[in-house]
Scaffold this motif. Sequence first.
Motif, PDB file in Angstrom:
ATOM      1  N   GLN A  21      52.377 -20.627  -2.784  1.00 29.59           N
ATOM      2  CA  GLN A  21      51.727 -19.726  -3.731  1.00 29.59           C
ATOM      3  C   GLN A  21      51.033 -20.589  -4.771  1.00 29.59           C
ATOM      4  OE1 GLN A  21      51.532 -15.956  -4.475  1.00 29.59           O
ATOM      5  NE2 GLN A  21      49.891 -17.141  -5.409  1.00 29.59           N
ATOM      6  N   VAL A  22      49.708 -20.603  -4.753  1.00 24.75           N
ATOM      7  CA  VAL A  22      48.931 -21.388  -5.712  1.00 24.75           C
ATOM      8  C   VAL A  22      48.480 -20.473  -6.842  1.00 24.75           C
ATOM      9  CG1 VAL A  22      46.895 -22.814  -6.083  1.00 24.75           C
ATOM     10  CG2 VAL A  22      48.176 -22.991  -3.936  1.00 24.75           C
ATOM     11  N   ILE A  23      48.852 -20.838  -8.056  1.00 25.17           N
ATOM     12  CA  ILE A  23      48.441 -20.091  -9.253  1.00 25.17           C
ATOM     13  C   ILE A  23      47.442 -20.960 -10.003  1.00 25.17           C
ATOM     14  CG2 ILE A  23      49.196 -18.984 -11.379  1.00 25.17           C
ATOM     15  CD1 ILE A  23      51.973 -18.712 -10.099  1.00 25.17           C
ATOM     16  N   ALA A  24      46.198 -20.526 -10.041  1.00 27.92           N
ATOM     17  CA  ALA A  24      45.124 -21.313 -10.651  1.00 27.92           C
ATOM     18  C   ALA A  24      44.900 -20.868 -12.092  1.00 27.92           C
ATOM     19  CB  ALA A  24      43.838 -21.165  -9.848  1.00 27.92           C
ATOM     20  N   GLY A  25      44.951 -21.830 -13.003  1.00 30.49           N
ATOM     21  CA  GLY A  25      44.615 -21.552 -14.391  1.00 30.49           C
ATOM     22  C   GLY A  25      43.097 -21.621 -14.542  1.00 30.49           C
ATOM     23  N   VAL A  26      42.476 -20.477 -14.787  1.00 26.80           N
ATOM     24  CA  VAL A  26      41.016 -20.404 -14.828  1.00 26.80           C
ATOM     25  C   VAL A  26      40.576 -19.916 -16.205  1.00 26.80           C
ATOM     26  CG1 VAL A  26      38.944 -19.407 -13.789  1.00 26.80           C
ATOM     27  CG2 VAL A  26      40.913 -19.982 -12.350  1.00 26.80           C
ATOM     28  N   SER A  27      39.888 -20.777 -16.941  1.00 28.24           N
ATOM     29  CA  SER A  27      39.414 -20.440 -18.278  1.00 28.24           C
ATOM     30  C   SER A  27      38.058 -19.753 -18.256  1.00 28.24           C
ATOM     31  CB  SER A  27      39.309 -21.714 -19.119  1.00 28.24           C
ATOM     32  OG  SER A  27      38.279 -22.554 -18.609  1.00 28.24           O
ATOM     33  N   GLY A  28      37.329 -19.937 -17.167  1.00 34.30           N
ATOM     34  CA  GLY A  28      35.961 -19.447 -17.100  1.00 34.30           C
ATOM     35  C   GLY A  28      34.945 -20.555 -17.293  1.00 34.30           C
ATOM     36  N   GLY A  29      35.410 -21.730 -17.720  1.00 38.34           N
ATOM     37  CA  GLY A  29      34.538 -22.885 -17.869  1.00 38.34           C
ATOM     38  C   GLY A  29      34.169 -23.470 -16.516  1.00 38.34           C
ATOM     39  N   GLY A  30      33.228 -24.403 -16.523  1.00 37.93           N
ATOM     40  CA  GLY A  30      32.715 -24.961 -15.281  1.00 37.93           C
ATOM     41  C   GLY A  30      33.769 -25.614 -14.415  1.00 37.93           C
ATOM     42  N   VAL A  53      45.340 -16.948 -13.143  1.00 39.14           N
ATOM     43  CA  VAL A  53      45.828 -16.584 -14.473  1.00 39.14           C
ATOM     44  C   VAL A  53      44.800 -17.037 -15.493  1.00 39.14           C
ATOM     45  CG1 VAL A  53      47.555 -17.064 -16.240  1.00 39.14           C
ATOM     46  CG2 VAL A  53      48.276 -16.652 -13.902  1.00 39.14           C
ATOM     47  N   HIS A  54      44.389 -16.113 -16.339  1.00 36.91           N
ATOM     48  CA  HIS A  54      43.466 -16.440 -17.440  1.00 36.91           C
ATOM     49  C   HIS A  54      44.174 -16.112 -18.748  1.00 36.91           C
ATOM     50  CE1 HIS A  54      39.690 -16.737 -19.757  1.00 36.91           C
ATOM     51  NE2 HIS A  54      40.160 -15.694 -20.421  1.00 36.91           N
ATOM     52  N   VAL A  55      44.224 -17.072 -19.648  1.00 42.60           N
ATOM     53  CA  VAL A  55      44.874 -16.885 -20.948  1.00 42.60           C
ATOM     54  C   VAL A  55      43.813 -16.723 -22.028  1.00 42.60           C
ATOM     55  CG1 VAL A  55      46.416 -17.876 -22.679  1.00 42.60           C
ATOM     56  CG2 VAL A  55      46.905 -18.199 -20.251  1.00 42.60           C
ATOM     57  N   HIS A  56      43.839 -15.572 -22.694  1.00 43.65           N
ATOM     58  CA  HIS A  56      42.965 -15.306 -23.843  1.00 43.65           C
ATOM     59  C   HIS A  56      43.764 -15.690 -25.087  1.00 43.65           C
ATOM     60  CE1 HIS A  56      40.593 -13.283 -26.854  1.00 43.65           C
ATOM     61  NE2 HIS A  56      39.760 -12.743 -25.971  1.00 43.65           N
ATOM     62  N   GLY A  61      36.909 -15.216 -30.470  1.00 41.79           N
ATOM     63  CA  GLY A  61      36.236 -13.939 -30.640  1.00 41.79           C
ATOM     64  C   GLY A  61      35.479 -13.472 -29.405  1.00 41.79           C
ATOM     65  N   GLU A  62      34.192 -13.100 -29.611  1.00 34.54           N
ATOM     66  CA  GLU A  62      33.375 -12.552 -28.524  1.00 34.54           C
ATOM     67  C   GLU A  62      33.211 -13.548 -27.375  1.00 34.54           C
ATOM     68  OE1 GLU A  62      29.679 -11.191 -30.022  1.00 34.54           O
ATOM     69  OE2 GLU A  62      30.555  -9.599 -31.260  1.00 34.54           O
ATOM     70  N   GLU A  63      33.177 -14.825 -27.696  1.00 30.88           N
ATOM     71  CA  GLU A  63      33.026 -15.843 -26.665  1.00 30.88           C
ATOM     72  C   GLU A  63      34.216 -15.822 -25.712  1.00 30.88           C
ATOM     73  OE1 GLU A  63      33.307 -20.399 -27.198  1.00 30.88           O
ATOM     74  OE2 GLU A  63      31.183 -19.948 -27.516  1.00 30.88           O
ATOM     75  N   ALA A  64      35.412 -15.666 -26.275  1.00 25.96           N
ATOM     76  CA  ALA A  64      36.624 -15.603 -25.450  1.00 25.96           C
ATOM     77  C   ALA A  64      36.649 -14.320 -24.632  1.00 25.96           C
ATOM     78  CB  ALA A  64      37.864 -15.693 -26.330  1.00 25.96           C
ATOM     79  N   ASP A  65      36.186 -13.208 -25.228  1.00 22.62           N
ATOM     80  CA  ASP A  65      36.109 -11.941 -24.481  1.00 22.62           C
ATOM     81  C   ASP A  65      35.150 -12.084 -23.297  1.00 22.62           C
ATOM     82  OD1 ASP A  65      37.832 -10.799 -26.310  1.00 22.62           O
ATOM     83  OD2 ASP A  65      36.221  -9.942 -27.530  1.00 22.62           O
ATOM     84  N   ARG A  66      34.037 -12.781 -23.535  1.00 15.56           N
ATOM     85  CA  ARG A  66      33.047 -12.995 -22.472  1.00 15.56           C
ATOM     86  C   ARG A  66      33.650 -13.783 -21.320  1.00 15.56           C
ATOM     87  NH1 ARG A  66      29.555 -17.817 -23.830  1.00 15.56           N
ATOM     88  NH2 ARG A  66      31.498 -18.720 -23.019  1.00 15.56           N
ATOM     89  N   ASP A  67      34.418 -14.851 -21.644  1.00 13.43           N
ATOM     90  CA  ASP A  67      35.031 -15.669 -20.597  1.00 13.43           C
ATOM     91  C   ASP A  67      36.034 -14.860 -19.777  1.00 13.43           C
ATOM     92  OD1 ASP A  67      33.528 -17.803 -21.423  1.00 13.43           O
ATOM     93  OD2 ASP A  67      35.135 -18.789 -22.531  1.00 13.43           O
ATOM     94  N   SER A 188      32.183 -23.343 -26.937  1.00  7.84           N
ATOM     95  CA  SER A 188      31.398 -23.989 -27.992  1.00  7.84           C
ATOM     96  C   SER A 188      32.183 -25.055 -28.741  1.00  7.84           C
ATOM     97  CB  SER A 188      30.883 -22.939 -28.987  1.00  7.84           C
ATOM     98  OG  SER A 188      31.960 -22.231 -29.577  1.00  7.84           O
ATOM     99  N   THR A 189      33.513 -24.952 -28.738  1.00  9.33           N
ATOM    100  CA  THR A 189      34.312 -25.960 -29.451  1.00  9.33           C
ATOM    101  C   THR A 189      34.225 -27.316 -28.764  1.00  9.33           C
ATOM    102  OG1 THR A 189      36.329 -25.371 -28.231  1.00  9.33           O
ATOM    103  CG2 THR A 189      35.918 -24.202 -30.293  1.00  9.33           C
ATOM    104  N   ASN A 190      33.868 -27.327 -27.465  1.00  6.97           N
ATOM    105  CA  ASN A 190      33.734 -28.603 -26.753  1.00  6.97           C
ATOM    106  C   ASN A 190      32.487 -29.374 -27.168  1.00  6.97           C
ATOM    107  OD1 ASN A 190      36.076 -28.236 -25.263  1.00  6.97           O
ATOM    108  ND2 ASN A 190      35.018 -27.184 -23.591  1.00  6.97           N
ATOM    109  N   LEU A 191      31.554 -28.695 -27.857  1.00  2.00           N
ATOM    110  CA  LEU A 191      30.317 -29.347 -28.269  1.00  2.00           C
ATOM    111  C   LEU A 191      30.434 -30.003 -29.640  1.00  2.00           C
ATOM    112  CD1 LEU A 191      27.822 -26.527 -27.181  1.00  2.00           C
ATOM    113  CD2 LEU A 191      28.480 -28.581 -25.898  1.00  2.00           C
ATOM    114  N   SER A 192      31.409 -29.571 -30.424  1.00  2.00           N
ATOM    115  CA  SER A 192      31.558 -30.102 -31.778  1.00  2.00           C
ATOM    116  C   SER A 192      32.168 -31.499 -31.752  1.00  2.00           C
ATOM    117  CB  SER A 192      32.466 -29.175 -32.595  1.00  2.00           C
ATOM    118  OG  SER A 192      32.809 -29.770 -33.830  1.00  2.00           O
TER     119      SER A 192
END
Length: 471
Positions: A21-30, A53-56, A61-67, A188-192
């Motif tokens: 059983q593989v449980i993939a942690g997927v943030s929505g990032g590339g 599994v996606h953890v919000h 905010g809206e960026e996390a909702d979008r992911d 966006s936090t990865n760009l700062s």
Amino acid sequence: MYYRKVKAYIEEFEMIREGDQVIAGVSGGGDSMAMLSCLRQYREEMDFSLKVVHVHHGIRGEEADRDAALVKQVCSDWQIPCQILRYDVPDLAKGWKVGTEEAGRRVRQEAFTLASKGCTARVRIALAHNQDDLAETVVHNLCRGTGIRGLSAMRPVSDPIIRPVLCLKKQQILEYLKGAGILYGQDSTNLSEEYTRNRIRHRILPLLQEQINPKASAHMAETAQLLAAAGDYLFAQGECLLKQYASFKEGAYYLQEDFFRQESALVPYGLLTAFYQVSGRQQDFTSLHVKDIQKLVSRQVGRQVQLPYGMRAVRTYQGISLLPGSQHEDGKQTEEQLEEYRKGWGIPIPGSVKCPLGVVSARVFSYEGQKIEENKYTKWLDYDTIYSSLSVRTRSPGDYLVIDQKGNRKKLNRCFIDDKIPREKREQLPLIAAGEEILWIIGGRISEKHKITQTTVRVIELQYQGGTIHE
């Protein structure tokens, strides 16, 4: 091309077996979307179960909702089961009195534990770290000061964690996403460049690759793998020294003087293992703390050294005592520490947790009439009769034990009295609990409600390591 490389990497390190059983942690990032795509494709060649599994985190905010919406939609399109879990990490961080990064790590661990609940197959937790992430970690730890463990922390397999795309550079992942037409989000936090890791990612690694060696990240990954093997050996030898020259009792380590006379290359690894088992944490212990303890051996009885997380090392007539945080001079626990022990530490299933109370490991398997494990520190319980998450902790008001098949209960304190457990040991005695229900008084009896019967389908095996409990 890149999928074939990931497939070969998975097979080289035997990350996934048939039936897993593989449980993939997927943030929505590339990175995580590329990993999910590769796992989806590999599932066509290997028979295993895949879920997401996606953890919000409740931070962006809206960026996390979008992911979260993106992950949900892609999983729906690809017909992959998906679980979205929401946490208010900033609020939890305040309550736990930790930073948001640590709080985020805890909720992700809880999310994977919840996702693996009820799994009868071997569970593999897939994380989407890439080769540049590994190089970034090596550079970061090297600049801060580290040893073998810090230079080899990100491994292809660290059971039950697997990292299928650790063989790919970030640029290769972006090329794979573009070629496959896979949508992904951008955090966006990865760009700062406010964060040290981002400055390493955006400035230092490109400089190394452009002006020193284009394969700098790949060479760091190879070195990390070699160091991981060396580190495993040294820590194993250090642990052997502890078993021979030290004892772990009631959350503290007691090191004999002879321990410090052993091979100088191994003693530090034994000390680091002891720090970990007493504090339940690996972070923040350095070679400076090791040297402080070694110097303490030559000082007068009663002298002390302060360590991270409130731990103390005390020179005694016999050697060195490593005591957990928040203790009085007489060795008794303060109310602050008692409260921490009462709250306890969650037990991942399958997996293990190390904490000041000891080490608890759990695994689940199908019951086919096997002989029940009879061991003071290994117990088998009927997994399908347990409906709450498990923790290892000390006693708390309201605790009870089911004492017969009819479901009759007895207060835990009454059980302690009946079992003749000394009063002074009751506050430190580790317990396996599901809410207020005690499943196992470690070193003693288990709940009658969860014993193995002829109708048992799945067994949860619990193992404890930590030292003398009571005799």
